[in-house]
Write a protein that holds these residues in place. Structure first.
Motif, PDB file in Angstrom:
ATOM      1  N   GLY A  49       0.836  -1.194   0.000  1.00  0.00           N
ATOM      2  CA  GLY A  49       0.000   0.000   0.000  1.00  0.00           C
ATOM      3  C   GLY A  49       0.869   1.242   0.000  1.00  0.00           C
ATOM      4  N   ALA A  50       0.241   2.386   0.208  1.00  0.00           N
ATOM      5  CA  ALA A  50       0.947   3.665   0.147  1.00  0.00           C
ATOM      6  C   ALA A  50       2.033   3.746   1.211  1.00  0.00           C
ATOM      7  N   LEU A  51       3.198   4.246   0.808  1.00  0.00           N
ATOM      8  CA  LEU A  51       4.347   4.405   1.707  1.00  0.00           C
ATOM      9  C   LEU A  51       5.023   5.735   1.413  1.00  0.00           C
ATOM     10  N   SER A  52       5.649   6.286   2.436  1.00  0.00           N
ATOM     11  CA  SER A  52       6.468   7.477   2.217  1.00  0.00           C
ATOM     12  C   SER A  52       7.740   7.037   1.497  1.00  0.00           C
ATOM     13  N   PRO A  53       8.403   7.955   0.792  1.00  0.00           N
ATOM     14  CA  PRO A  53       9.668   7.584   0.153  1.00  0.00           C
ATOM     15  C   PRO A  53      10.678   7.009   1.154  1.00  0.00           C
ATOM     16  N   LYS A  54      10.696   7.548   2.359  1.00  0.00           N
ATOM     17  CA  LYS A  54      11.625   7.051   3.384  1.00  0.00           C
ATOM     18  C   LYS A  54      11.278   5.610   3.782  1.00  0.00           C
ATOM     19  N   GLU A  55       9.986   5.333   4.007  1.00  0.00           N
ATOM     20  CA  GLU A  55       9.562   3.965   4.352  1.00  0.00           C
ATOM     21  C   GLU A  55       9.855   3.006   3.206  1.00  0.00           C
ATOM     22  N   LEU A  56       9.571   3.452   2.004  1.00  0.00           N
ATOM     23  CA  LEU A  56       9.799   2.627   0.826  1.00  0.00           C
ATOM     24  C   LEU A  56      11.282   2.282   0.686  1.00  0.00           C
ATOM     25  N   ALA A  57      12.148   3.275   0.860  1.00  0.00           N
ATOM     26  CA  ALA A  57      13.588   3.039   0.770  1.00  0.00           C
ATOM     27  C   ALA A  57      14.047   2.051   1.838  1.00  0.00           C
ATOM     28  N   GLN A  63      19.062   3.795   0.178  1.00  0.00           N
ATOM     29  CA  GLN A  63      18.954   5.156   0.677  1.00  0.00           C
ATOM     30  C   GLN A  63      17.817   5.873  -0.060  1.00  0.00           C
ATOM     31  N   PRO A  64      17.069   6.738   0.638  1.00  0.00           N
ATOM     32  CA  PRO A  64      15.956   7.450  -0.023  1.00  0.00           C
ATOM     33  C   PRO A  64      16.396   8.215  -1.276  1.00  0.00           C
ATOM     34  N   GLN A  65      17.588   8.805  -1.247  1.00  0.00           N
ATOM     35  CA  GLN A  65      18.067   9.571  -2.388  1.00  0.00           C
ATOM     36  C   GLN A  65      18.227   8.700  -3.635  1.00  0.00           C
ATOM     37  N   SER A  66      18.547   7.442  -3.431  1.00  0.00           N
ATOM     38  CA  SER A  66      18.762   6.559  -4.581  1.00  0.00           C
ATOM     39  C   SER A  66      17.455   6.162  -5.266  1.00  0.00           C
ATOM     40  N   LEU A  67      16.317   6.396  -4.607  1.00  0.00           N
ATOM     41  CA  LEU A  67      15.021   6.075  -5.221  1.00  0.00           C
ATOM     42  C   LEU A  67      14.421   7.256  -5.968  1.00  0.00           C
ATOM     43  N   GLY A  89       1.368  16.594   7.180  1.00  0.00           N
ATOM     44  CA  GLY A  89       1.273  17.370   5.956  1.00  0.00           C
ATOM     45  C   GLY A  89       2.611  17.691   5.310  1.00  0.00           C
ATOM     46  N   ARG A  90       3.707  17.496   6.033  1.00  0.00           N
ATOM     47  CA  ARG A  90       5.029  17.758   5.467  1.00  0.00           C
ATOM     48  C   ARG A  90       5.503  16.601   4.601  1.00  0.00           C
ATOM     49  N   GLN A  91       4.884  15.447   4.734  1.00  0.00           N
ATOM     50  CA  GLN A  91       5.322  14.264   3.999  1.00  0.00           C
ATOM     51  C   GLN A  91       4.340  13.925   2.879  1.00  0.00           C
ATOM     52  N   VAL A  92       4.828  13.119   1.953  1.00  0.00           N
ATOM     53  CA  VAL A  92       3.971  12.592   0.892  1.00  0.00           C
ATOM     54  C   VAL A  92       3.995  11.070   0.971  1.00  0.00           C
ATOM     55  N   LEU A  93       2.980  10.483   0.398  1.00  0.00           N
ATOM     56  CA  LEU A  93       2.918   9.025   0.281  1.00  0.00           C
ATOM     57  C   LEU A  93       2.944   8.676  -1.207  1.00  0.00           C
ATOM     58  N   MET A  94       3.653   7.617  -1.522  1.00  0.00           N
ATOM     59  CA  MET A  94       3.699   7.089  -2.879  1.00  0.00           C
ATOM     60  C   MET A  94       2.671   5.966  -2.946  1.00  0.00           C
ATOM     61  N   GLU A  95       1.861   6.002  -3.993  1.00  0.00           N
ATOM     62  CA  GLU A  95       0.771   5.032  -4.107  1.00  0.00           C
ATOM     63  C   GLU A  95       0.718   4.503  -5.537  1.00  0.00           C
ATOM     64  N   ILE A  96       0.487   3.222  -5.680  1.00  0.00           N
ATOM     65  CA  ILE A  96       0.410   2.607  -7.002  1.00  0.00           C
ATOM     66  C   ILE A  96      -0.930   2.970  -7.650  1.00  0.00           C
ATOM     67  N   THR A  97      -0.913   3.175  -8.957  1.00  0.00           N
ATOM     68  CA  THR A  97      -2.134   3.487  -9.700  1.00  0.00           C
ATOM     69  C   THR A  97      -2.716   2.193 -10.279  1.00  0.00           C
ATOM     70  N   ASP A  98      -3.884   2.294 -10.878  1.00  0.00           N
ATOM     71  CA  ASP A  98      -4.472   1.127 -11.544  1.00  0.00           C
ATOM     72  C   ASP A  98      -3.571   0.624 -12.666  1.00  0.00           C
ATOM     73  N   ALA A  99      -2.960   1.557 -13.408  1.00  0.00           N
ATOM     74  CA  ALA A  99      -2.032   1.159 -14.479  1.00  0.00           C
ATOM     75  C   ALA A  99      -0.823   0.422 -13.901  1.00  0.00           C
ATOM     76  N   GLY A 100      -0.335   0.883 -12.755  1.00  0.00           N
ATOM     77  CA  GLY A 100       0.778   0.211 -12.097  1.00  0.00           C
ATOM     78  C   GLY A 100       0.401  -1.181 -11.631  1.00  0.00           C
ATOM     79  N   ARG A 101      -0.794  -1.291 -11.060  1.00  0.00           N
ATOM     80  CA  ARG A 101      -1.280  -2.611 -10.628  1.00  0.00           C
ATOM     81  C   ARG A 101      -1.407  -3.569 -11.800  1.00  0.00           C
ATOM     82  N   HIS A 102      -1.904  -3.062 -12.908  1.00  0.00           N
ATOM     83  CA  HIS A 102      -2.052  -3.895 -14.104  1.00  0.00           C
ATOM     84  C   HIS A 102      -0.682  -4.393 -14.583  1.00  0.00           C
TER      85      HIS A 102
END
Length: 144
Positions: A49-57, A63-67, A89-102
């Motif tokens: 599911g949705a993750l912040s770039p830091k969590e995803l890294a 490292q987050p910078q490498s992503l 509100g200072r952070q963003v979450l990365m989330e997969i789209t329907d196209a990404g899921r496909h």
């Protein structure tokens, strides 16, 4: 030979076998133009599911910078989106789209079909049962 050397030999053989299968599975990927890191990130977002770039890294072990480049490229292709974090509100979450899921599903399905055919045509019933047991052991090893 002592037990320690036998264990080391078994570890080497297991590593070689798992690596060879992983290489072969990568060859079965459809031509979607994603590198291994981008494909892994997309798959991770699909599963987690949705993750912040830091969590995803952290989950990808990089490292987050490498992503940064991969995330931008995935976003440009419409495979992921950025949205504000629910609580911070200072952070963003990365989330997969329907196209990404496909894309992820097509990728998985292609490799599953190849592997199922290989299992059906190359392994006996007993070997399939052994493979089932081996899968449980590999899962156990991957948890350590």
């Amino acid at each position: 030979m002592d037990d320690n050397q036998d264990t080391i030999d078994l570890a080497r053989q297991t590593r070689d076998s798992v690596s060879a299968l992983a290489r072969r599975m990568r060859q079965e990927r459809p031509a979607h133009g994603l590198g291994l890191t981008s494909a892994s990130v997309l798959s991770r977002l699909d599963r987690a599911g949705a993750l912040s770039p830091k969590e995803l890294a952290a989950r990808e072990g990089v490292q987050p910078q490498s992503l940064t480049r991969q995330l931008s490229a995935l976003e440009e292709r419409g495979l992921i989106t950025r949205r504000p974090h629910d609580r911070d509100g200072r952070q963003v979450l990365m989330e997969i789209t329907d196209a990404g899921r496909h894309l992820v599903e097509t990728d998985r399905q292609s490799r599953d079909v190849w592997l199922a055919q290989a299992i059906a045509t190359r392994l006996t019933t007993v070997e399939r049962e052994v493979l089932c047991a081996a899968n449980k052991l590999l899962d156990l090893l991957s948890e350590t």
